[in-house]
Design a protein around this motif. Structure first.
Motif, PDB file in Angstrom:
ATOM      1  N   LEU A 183       0.829  -1.208   0.000  1.00  0.00           N
ATOM      2  CA  LEU A 183       0.000   0.000   0.000  1.00  0.00           C
ATOM      3  C   LEU A 183       0.862   1.257   0.000  1.00  0.00           C
ATOM      4  O   LEU A 183       0.518   2.256  -0.646  1.00  0.00           O
ATOM      5  CB  LEU A 183      -0.919  -0.006   1.222  1.00  0.00           C
ATOM      6  CG  LEU A 183      -2.004  -1.082   1.244  1.00  0.00           C
ATOM      7  CD1 LEU A 183      -2.745  -1.065   2.575  1.00  0.00           C
ATOM      8  CD2 LEU A 183      -2.989  -0.876   0.089  1.00  0.00           C
ATOM      9  N   ALA A 184       1.977   1.209   0.725  1.00  0.00           N
ATOM     10  CA  ALA A 184       2.876   2.366   0.759  1.00  0.00           C
ATOM     11  C   ALA A 184       3.419   2.657  -0.640  1.00  0.00           C
ATOM     12  O   ALA A 184       3.531   3.813  -1.049  1.00  0.00           O
ATOM     13  CB  ALA A 184       4.018   2.104   1.734  1.00  0.00           C
ATOM     14  N   ILE A 185       3.770   1.607  -1.366  1.00  0.00           N
ATOM     15  CA  ILE A 185       4.240   1.798  -2.743  1.00  0.00           C
ATOM     16  C   ILE A 185       3.110   2.312  -3.625  1.00  0.00           C
ATOM     17  O   ILE A 185       3.304   3.231  -4.434  1.00  0.00           O
ATOM     18  CB  ILE A 185       4.788   0.463  -3.298  1.00  0.00           C
ATOM     19  CG1 ILE A 185       6.041   0.040  -2.507  1.00  0.00           C
ATOM     20  CG2 ILE A 185       5.106   0.586  -4.781  1.00  0.00           C
ATOM     21  CD1 ILE A 185       6.579  -1.313  -2.907  1.00  0.00           C
ATOM     22  N   ARG A 186       1.925   1.733  -3.422  1.00  0.00           N
ATOM     23  CA  ARG A 186       0.768   2.132  -4.245  1.00  0.00           C
ATOM     24  C   ARG A 186       0.443   3.612  -4.075  1.00  0.00           C
ATOM     25  O   ARG A 186       0.093   4.303  -5.036  1.00  0.00           O
ATOM     26  CB  ARG A 186      -0.442   1.279  -3.846  1.00  0.00           C
ATOM     27  CG  ARG A 186      -1.788   1.728  -4.406  1.00  0.00           C
ATOM     28  CD  ARG A 186      -1.855   1.594  -5.918  1.00  0.00           C
ATOM     29  NE  ARG A 186      -3.153   1.960  -6.422  1.00  0.00           N
ATOM     30  CZ  ARG A 186      -3.570   3.202  -6.625  1.00  0.00           C
ATOM     31  NH1 ARG A 186      -2.739   4.227  -6.352  1.00  0.00           N
ATOM     32  NH2 ARG A 186      -4.763   3.452  -7.085  1.00  0.00           N
ATOM     33  N   PHE A 187       0.582   4.142  -2.862  1.00  0.00           N
ATOM     34  CA  PHE A 187       0.216   5.534  -2.597  1.00  0.00           C
ATOM     35  C   PHE A 187       1.439   6.449  -2.515  1.00  0.00           C
ATOM     36  O   PHE A 187       1.364   7.550  -1.947  1.00  0.00           O
ATOM     37  CB  PHE A 187      -0.593   5.621  -1.302  1.00  0.00           C
ATOM     38  CG  PHE A 187      -1.942   4.970  -1.403  1.00  0.00           C
ATOM     39  CD1 PHE A 187      -2.963   5.579  -2.116  1.00  0.00           C
ATOM     40  CD2 PHE A 187      -2.190   3.736  -0.810  1.00  0.00           C
ATOM     41  CE1 PHE A 187      -4.215   4.988  -2.216  1.00  0.00           C
ATOM     42  CE2 PHE A 187      -3.427   3.133  -0.912  1.00  0.00           C
ATOM     43  CZ  PHE A 187      -4.456   3.750  -1.617  1.00  0.00           C
ATOM     44  N   LEU A 210       1.717   6.218   7.397  1.00  0.00           N
ATOM     45  CA  LEU A 210       0.274   6.202   7.594  1.00  0.00           C
ATOM     46  C   LEU A 210      -0.280   4.782   7.497  1.00  0.00           C
ATOM     47  O   LEU A 210      -1.318   4.473   8.092  1.00  0.00           O
ATOM     48  CB  LEU A 210      -0.411   7.089   6.548  1.00  0.00           C
ATOM     49  CG  LEU A 210      -0.139   8.595   6.650  1.00  0.00           C
ATOM     50  CD1 LEU A 210      -0.803   9.323   5.484  1.00  0.00           C
ATOM     51  CD2 LEU A 210      -0.635   9.151   7.976  1.00  0.00           C
ATOM     52  N   GLN A 211       0.418   3.926   6.752  1.00  0.00           N
ATOM     53  CA  GLN A 211      -0.101   2.584   6.514  1.00  0.00           C
ATOM     54  C   GLN A 211      -0.058   1.705   7.762  1.00  0.00           C
ATOM     55  O   GLN A 211      -0.907   0.820   7.934  1.00  0.00           O
ATOM     56  CB  GLN A 211       0.686   1.911   5.377  1.00  0.00           C
ATOM     57  CG  GLN A 211       0.765   2.716   4.101  1.00  0.00           C
ATOM     58  CD  GLN A 211      -0.595   3.105   3.561  1.00  0.00           C
ATOM     59  OE1 GLN A 211      -1.556   2.356   3.682  1.00  0.00           O
ATOM     60  NE2 GLN A 211      -0.686   4.287   2.967  1.00  0.00           N
ATOM     61  N   ILE A 212       0.919   1.913   8.626  1.00  0.00           N
ATOM     62  CA  ILE A 212       1.031   1.082   9.829  1.00  0.00           C
ATOM     63  C   ILE A 212       1.089   1.930  11.098  1.00  0.00           C
ATOM     64  O   ILE A 212       1.552   1.477  12.141  1.00  0.00           O
ATOM     65  CB  ILE A 212       2.266   0.155   9.759  1.00  0.00           C
ATOM     66  CG1 ILE A 212       3.537   0.940   9.430  1.00  0.00           C
ATOM     67  CG2 ILE A 212       2.050  -0.959   8.762  1.00  0.00           C
ATOM     68  CD1 ILE A 212       4.791   0.071   9.430  1.00  0.00           C
ATOM     69  N   GLY A 213       0.590   3.141  11.002  1.00  0.00           N
ATOM     70  CA  GLY A 213       0.621   4.033  12.160  1.00  0.00           C
ATOM     71  C   GLY A 213      -0.192   3.516  13.333  1.00  0.00           C
ATOM     72  O   GLY A 213       0.088   3.852  14.490  1.00  0.00           O
ATOM     73  N   HIS A 214      -1.196   2.680  13.034  1.00  0.00           N
ATOM     74  CA  HIS A 214      -2.052   2.164  14.105  1.00  0.00           C
ATOM     75  C   HIS A 214      -1.340   1.142  14.995  1.00  0.00           C
ATOM     76  O   HIS A 214      -1.847   0.798  16.070  1.00  0.00           O
ATOM     77  CB  HIS A 214      -3.291   1.494  13.488  1.00  0.00           C
ATOM     78  CG  HIS A 214      -2.965   0.387  12.536  1.00  0.00           C
ATOM     79  ND1 HIS A 214      -2.456   0.631  11.277  1.00  0.00           N
ATOM     80  CD2 HIS A 214      -3.034  -0.954  12.666  1.00  0.00           C
ATOM     81  CE1 HIS A 214      -2.254  -0.528  10.660  1.00  0.00           C
ATOM     82  NE2 HIS A 214      -2.582  -1.501  11.488  1.00  0.00           N
TER      83      HIS A 214
END
Length: 238
Positions: free
Chosen positions: A107-111, A142-146
């Motif tokens: 997802l990080a690569i995608r965005f 943002l992808q693994i901030g949780h």
């Protein structure tokens, strides 16, 4: 001959806690829904302003369950196998954690996210110190901030293990349950007093990051769960 340790009933699954878990999940999801859909009215999402309490509920539940397991093992065997304790925690946490990191990397690569920031966040997460990057205002993915809450969970597991280890090495005067109660009350007191001090010396908006992410300032919730586990274990023995 020495008296064998008293056998304590298995710390069994408590079905009623499923409702507690469900409410905590709904609260956390409800808190984050306005980020994606801010137009949703309060009537549809009544927990949007207080849903962060769901995280506290999970911490209380973790303290309750983990402390109960340690008390049970010590009561049944007279000791605690800390190596096995942490291996069990790792076996439960690491596989889904790595899967989450791998999927999030896609997802990080995608965005078009900064990959260096992603890997820094992932590294801190895997070593369970990610919450402190929030305290020190480091950039995070943002992808693994949780996953900051998972870092706190593992730190709490280590904290209660240290409490039990200290009991086994330092004293036999008190029971393990009493020692946990004393340690929990001291940690809870520190957490609450530190929060009050921070709030008295600055406004909430300027200090909310410390209040929300610092390990010692969130420890009260976990050790409230520990106190509850001691109370329940004593009730089962009676």
């Amino acid at each position: 001959m020495p008296t064998p340790p008293q056998q304590v009933n298995r710390f069994q699954r408590i079905d009623s806690l499923d409702g507690f878990r469900a409410f905590a999940i709904i609260a956390v999801l409800g808190f984050h829904v306005p980020v994606m859909w801010p137009q949703i009215p309060w009537a549809i999402d009544p927990v949007r302003d207080g849903g962060f309490i769901g995280v506290d509920m999970f911490f209380v539940l973790s303290g309750f369950l983990i402390t109960g397991l340690l008390i049970k093992e010590h009561a049944n065997t007279g000791t605690v196998n800390f190596k096995r304790f942490f291996l069990r925690r790792s076996a439960r946490l690491i596989p889904p954690l790595l899967l989450c990191v791998i999927v999030s990397f896609g997802l990080a690569i995608r965005f078009d996210e900064d990959i260096r920031v992603f890997f820094l966040t992932a590294t801190l997460t895997i070593f369970y110190v990610f919450n402190w990057s929030m305290v020190f205002n480091l950039r995070s993915s943002l992808q693994i901030g949780h996953l900051w809450s998972l870092s706190l969970e593992e730190q709490f597991y280590s904290a209660i293990a240290i409490v039990v280890y200290l009991y086994m090495r330092l004293t036999k005067i008190l029971s393990l349950q009493k020692f946990i109660v004393i340690a929990s009350l001291l940690i809870i007191s520190w957490s609450i007093i530190a929060k009050i001090y921070i709030l008295r010396t600055g406004d909430l908006s300027a200090n909310w990051v410390n209040l929300y992410f610092r390990t010692d300032l969130r420890a009260d919730t976990f050790f409230i769960g520990s106190l509850t586990a001691v109370f329940r274990q004593n009730h089962l023995i009676k």
